[in-house]
Design an enzyme around this catalytic site. Structure first.
Site, mmCIF file in Angstrom:
data_model
loop_
_atom_site.group_PDB
_atom_site.id
_atom_site.type_symbol
_atom_site.label_atom_id
_atom_site.label_comp_id
_atom_site.label_asym_id
_atom_site.label_seq_id
_atom_site.Cartn_x
_atom_site.Cartn_y
_atom_site.Cartn_z
ATOM 1 N N CYS A 78 2.515 2.346 0.737
ATOM 2 C CA CYS A 78 1.658 1.226 -0.128
ATOM 3 C C CYS A 78 1.803 1.093 -1.312
ATOM 4 O O CYS A 78 1.702 2.117 -2.145
ATOM 5 C CB CYS A 78 0.240 1.571 0.693
ATOM 6 S SG CYS A 78 0.161 1.287 2.289
ATOM 7 N N ASP A 93 -8.658 6.648 1.400
ATOM 8 C CA ASP A 93 -8.203 5.727 2.383
ATOM 9 C C ASP A 93 -9.333 5.131 3.258
ATOM 10 O O ASP A 93 -9.036 4.645 4.268
ATOM 11 C CB ASP A 93 -7.242 6.618 3.555
ATOM 12 C CG ASP A 93 -6.152 7.257 2.811
ATOM 13 O OD1 ASP A 93 -5.491 6.498 1.650
ATOM 14 O OD2 ASP A 93 -5.544 8.225 3.545
ATOM 15 N N ARG A 112 1.354 -0.171 10.888
ATOM 16 C CA ARG A 112 1.900 1.197 10.219
ATOM 17 C C ARG A 112 1.175 2.356 10.475
ATOM 18 O O ARG A 112 1.591 3.425 10.417
ATOM 19 C CB ARG A 112 2.220 1.088 8.699
ATOM 20 C CG ARG A 112 3.206 0.265 8.178
ATOM 21 C CD ARG A 112 3.446 0.238 6.646
ATOM 22 N NE ARG A 112 3.315 1.734 6.464
ATOM 23 C CZ ARG A 112 3.355 2.181 4.886
ATOM 24 N NH1 ARG A 112 3.279 1.409 3.998
ATOM 25 N NH2 ARG A 112 3.213 3.441 4.732
ATOM 26 N N LYS A 165 -2.049 9.838 11.671
ATOM 27 C CA LYS A 165 -0.835 9.266 10.882
ATOM 28 C C LYS A 165 -0.379 10.413 9.769
ATOM 29 O O LYS A 165 0.901 10.641 9.857
ATOM 30 C CB LYS A 165 -0.875 7.914 10.442
ATOM 31 C CG LYS A 165 -0.218 7.473 9.254
ATOM 32 C CD LYS A 165 -0.477 6.421 8.473
ATOM 33 C CE LYS A 165 0.061 6.201 7.401
ATOM 34 N NZ LYS A 165 -0.467 6.800 6.241
ATOM 35 N N ASN A 166 -1.381 10.843 9.190
ATOM 36 C CA ASN A 166 -0.909 11.652 7.932
ATOM 37 C C ASN A 166 -0.525 13.088 8.441
ATOM 38 O O ASN A 166 0.260 13.750 7.556
ATOM 39 C CB ASN A 166 -1.873 11.563 6.845
ATOM 40 C CG ASN A 166 -1.729 10.036 6.132
ATOM 41 O OD1 ASN A 166 -1.069 9.412 6.296
ATOM 42 N ND2 ASN A 166 -2.585 9.826 5.238
ATOM 43 N N ARG A 225 2.937 5.931 -8.306
ATOM 44 C CA ARG A 225 2.759 7.072 -7.367
ATOM 45 C C ARG A 225 3.870 8.260 -7.594
ATOM 46 O O ARG A 225 4.731 8.194 -6.973
ATOM 47 C CB ARG A 225 2.543 6.725 -5.787
ATOM 48 C CG ARG A 225 1.608 5.682 -5.492
ATOM 49 C CD ARG A 225 1.577 5.293 -4.084
ATOM 50 N NE ARG A 225 1.026 6.179 -3.272
ATOM 51 C CZ ARG A 225 1.154 5.967 -1.781
ATOM 52 N NH1 ARG A 225 1.481 4.972 -1.476
ATOM 53 N NH2 ARG A 225 0.772 6.950 -0.873
HETATM 54 N N1 EPU Z 1 -0.034 12.702 -7.756
HETATM 55 C C1 EPU Z 1 0.795 12.791 -9.026
HETATM 56 N N2 EPU Z 1 1.891 13.657 -8.907
HETATM 57 C C2 EPU Z 1 2.597 13.971 -7.628
HETATM 58 C C3 EPU Z 1 1.969 13.615 -6.590
HETATM 59 C C4 EPU Z 1 0.801 12.947 -6.556
HETATM 60 O O1 EPU Z 1 0.273 12.822 -9.935
HETATM 61 O O2 EPU Z 1 3.659 14.509 -7.585
HETATM 62 C C5 EPU Z 1 -1.257 11.980 -7.806
HETATM 63 C C6 EPU Z 1 -0.997 10.572 -7.099
HETATM 64 O O3 EPU Z 1 -0.688 9.619 -7.855
HETATM 65 C C7 EPU Z 1 -2.525 10.378 -6.869
HETATM 66 C C8 EPU Z 1 -2.756 11.658 -6.543
HETATM 67 O O4 EPU Z 1 -2.064 12.696 -7.254
HETATM 68 O O5 EPU Z 1 -3.260 9.891 -7.916
HETATM 69 C C9 EPU Z 1 -3.014 12.008 -4.877
HETATM 70 O O6 EPU Z 1 -1.886 11.765 -4.388
HETATM 71 P P1 EPU Z 1 -1.364 12.526 -3.283
HETATM 72 O O7 EPU Z 1 -0.272 13.257 -3.163
HETATM 73 O O8 EPU Z 1 -2.407 13.305 -2.469
HETATM 74 O O9 EPU Z 1 -0.886 11.235 -2.059
HETATM 75 P P2 EPU Z 1 0.081 10.862 -1.226
HETATM 76 O O10 EPU Z 1 0.972 12.147 -0.686
HETATM 77 O O11 EPU Z 1 1.298 9.976 -1.963
HETATM 78 C C10 EPU Z 1 -1.046 10.619 0.981
HETATM 79 C C11 EPU Z 1 -1.172 9.645 2.052
HETATM 80 C C12 EPU Z 1 -2.052 8.568 1.636
HETATM 81 C C13 EPU Z 1 -3.361 9.018 1.056
HETATM 82 C C14 EPU Z 1 -3.301 10.084 -0.015
HETATM 83 C C15 EPU Z 1 -4.634 10.552 -0.451
HETATM 84 C C16 EPU Z 1 0.793 10.101 3.229
HETATM 85 C C17 EPU Z 1 2.302 9.502 3.554
HETATM 86 N N3 EPU Z 1 -0.156 9.340 2.207
HETATM 87 O O12 EPU Z 1 -0.538 10.088 -0.156
HETATM 88 O O13 EPU Z 1 -2.030 7.630 2.790
HETATM 89 O O14 EPU Z 1 -3.972 7.772 0.535
HETATM 90 O O15 EPU Z 1 -2.294 11.150 0.497
HETATM 91 O O16 EPU Z 1 -5.159 11.265 0.684
HETATM 92 O O17 EPU Z 1 0.149 11.224 3.852
HETATM 93 C C18 EPU Z 1 -2.810 5.761 3.785
HETATM 94 O O18 EPU Z 1 -2.835 6.379 4.866
HETATM 95 O O19 EPU Z 1 -3.210 4.821 3.754
HETATM 96 C C19 EPU Z 1 -2.364 6.357 2.929
HETATM 97 C C20 EPU Z 1 -2.150 5.504 1.578
#
Ligand code: EPU
Length: 399
Positions: A96, A285, A378, A1-2, A101
């Site tokens: 989610c 995750d 999803r 997925k990701n 975020r």
């Molecule tokens: N963060 C910041 N600033 C940013 C971006 C992130 O402070 O600009 C913080 C977030 O708040 C968090 C940490 O950095 O505490 C990590 O965030 P990350 O950017 O890695 O997560 P994401 O891109 O929002 C993706 C996956 C999530 C998964 C996370 C961590 C997608 C669409 N989502 O989220 O997937 O939990 O990486 O691996 O790829 C899931 O699959 O259930 C899911 C939620």
């Protein structure tokens, strides 16, 4: 997925059609291909797992589809559209709900590449007056989303971009491999320093997306919680080591093969401790699914969440209504194992929480009803069919 959810928006960067194989048949993927079609791309599903995307008819730098607000990954259109048009307007992403975020690191990266940004009426607008230019960017937090979004924006920028303190997840390597297949020059993906040398154009091509380690990890956790002997096929065992190590600690026997893993669990589980971290650490995750194993282990376990602090609230109280004994203090859940959970009506509050409640329902005595199963759909293809094939008595009910 990701991996898929970043690669689908990335096709916008190509100047000829892309064929994506091994796509999961899940609602997040459907939503993203719908958004592409809404922008003018020609999208043809050749079968459930193969799609051909011709991005050439796209003539807009704006994602207007309201559905984009519902999913997190719509923010990858920011990087992809910046790469193509130097301008992007995208709704603030949803996804989610586990607390705030932010996307400040994405925006910091775009700014370093020469872009201005503004937020107006729920839309993020990012643009650069001319070509984006390469730059050095140090991420203040390790973030998957910002690492991939900056890669997408930088791939056609002038000169060299260096992302330091980059995330190292397998899907980052997969996005880099996809872009390199199209003609990009990205090196270092999978380490904490990713280098992107800008190119003038990217071509389409055929690319097979990697297996999803969290989907596979969820089935491994299900077998660990419920017991059994199962072969999980079409996986990359190396990507799963951060998960299988924990399940082994708890008493599961794990036998890796080239592209499959056998997991065997009999007897009572042992208690354990885990702390979520960016890859190659134990993934956030998998927190909820492994907590279910902890809930059934002999003794007291501890799970500490360091990526999304409020993630426990998506399922712990639901598990308690099934007989689990969990107390949460700050970032740590203390789980006192019980011999048996019992069935209850529970509600999924996010994707992985929902998967964990399904696992708990399989392990519990009696019948469990998991509401809000659309969250699970999803990210899991045919969860019901796969679990039924393993002997589960599970069905989807329309309410
Ligand atoms: N963060 C910041 N600033 C940013 C971006 C992130 O402070 O600009 C913080 C977030 O708040 C968090 C940490 O950095 O505490 C990590 O965030 P990350 O950017 O890695 O997560 P994401 O891109 O929002 C993706 C996956 C999530 C998964 C996370 C961590 C997608 C669409 N989502 O989220 O997937 O939990 O990486 O691996 O790829 C899931 O699959 O259930 C899911 C939620």
């Amino acid at each position: 997925k990701n991996a898929a959810v970043a690669i689908i928006p990335a096709t916008i960067l190509a100047d000829s059609p892309c064929r994506l194989e091994n796509l999961p048949d899940i609602s997040d993927v459907k939503t993203l291909t719908y958004i592409l079609e809404d922008m003018g791309a020609k999208v043809d599903y050749l079968d459930r797992h193969t799609v051909e995307i011709d991005p050439r008819p796209v003539e807009t730098d704006t994602v207007s589809a309201d559905i984009a607000r519902r999913i997190r990954a719509s923010y990858y259109f920011l990087g992809a559209l910046l790469g193509r048009y130097h301008k992007a307007v995208v709704p603030m992403p949803g996804g989610c709900n586990f607390g705030i975020r932010p996307i400040d690191q994405h925006l910091k990266g775009f700014a370093a590449l020469g872009c201005d940004y503004s937020l107006d009426n729920g839309m993020i607008a990012v643009s650069s007056p001319g070509d984006l230019h390469g730059s050095s960017i140090y991420l203040d937090v390790v973030t998957v989303g910002a690492t991939m979004n900056i890669m997408l924006a930088a791939v056609k920028a002038r000169g060299l971009t260096v992302i330091e303190n980059a995330a190292r997840e397998p899907h980052i390597v997969d996005l880099a491999n996809f872009l390199n297949t199209m003609g990009a020059r990205i090196s270092g993906a999978g380490t904490d320093t990713v280098k992107i040398r800008g190119v003038n154009s990217l071509r389409g091509g055929t690319y097979a997306i990697i297996p999803d380690q969290i989907e596979a990890g969820t089935y491994l956790a299900a077998v660990t919680a419920v017991g059994g002997n199962v072969l999980v096929q079409n996986v990359i065992p190396k990507h799963l080591e951060c998960i299988t190590g924990k399940l082994q600690d708890m008493g599961a026997k794990v036998i890796p093969f080239d592209d499959s893993i056998r997991i065997i669990r009999s007897g009572r589980l042992r208690s354990s401790t885990a702390k979520t971290r960016p890859y190659p650490g134990f993934p956030t995750d998998m927190q909820a699914q492994v907590c279910v194993c902890m809930a059934l282990a002999n003794g007291t376990s501890r799970m500490t969440e360091s990526v999304y602090e409020t993630r426990f609230f998506g399922y712990c109280s639901e598990l308690e209504s099934m007989g689990a004994r969990i107390s949460i203090e700050s970032k740590t859940a203390t789980v006192v194992g019980v011999e048996q959970l019992h069935g209850a009506t529970v509600s999924a509050h996010d994707l992985r929480a929902g998967a964990a409640l399904v696992i708990a329902g399989l392990a519990a005595r009696g019948t469990t009803r998991v509401q809000n199963i659309h969250f699970v759909e999803r990210g899991y293809e045919d969860l019901i069919g796969k679990l039924t094939a393993l002997g589960a008595d599970i069905k989807r009910i329309e309410e």
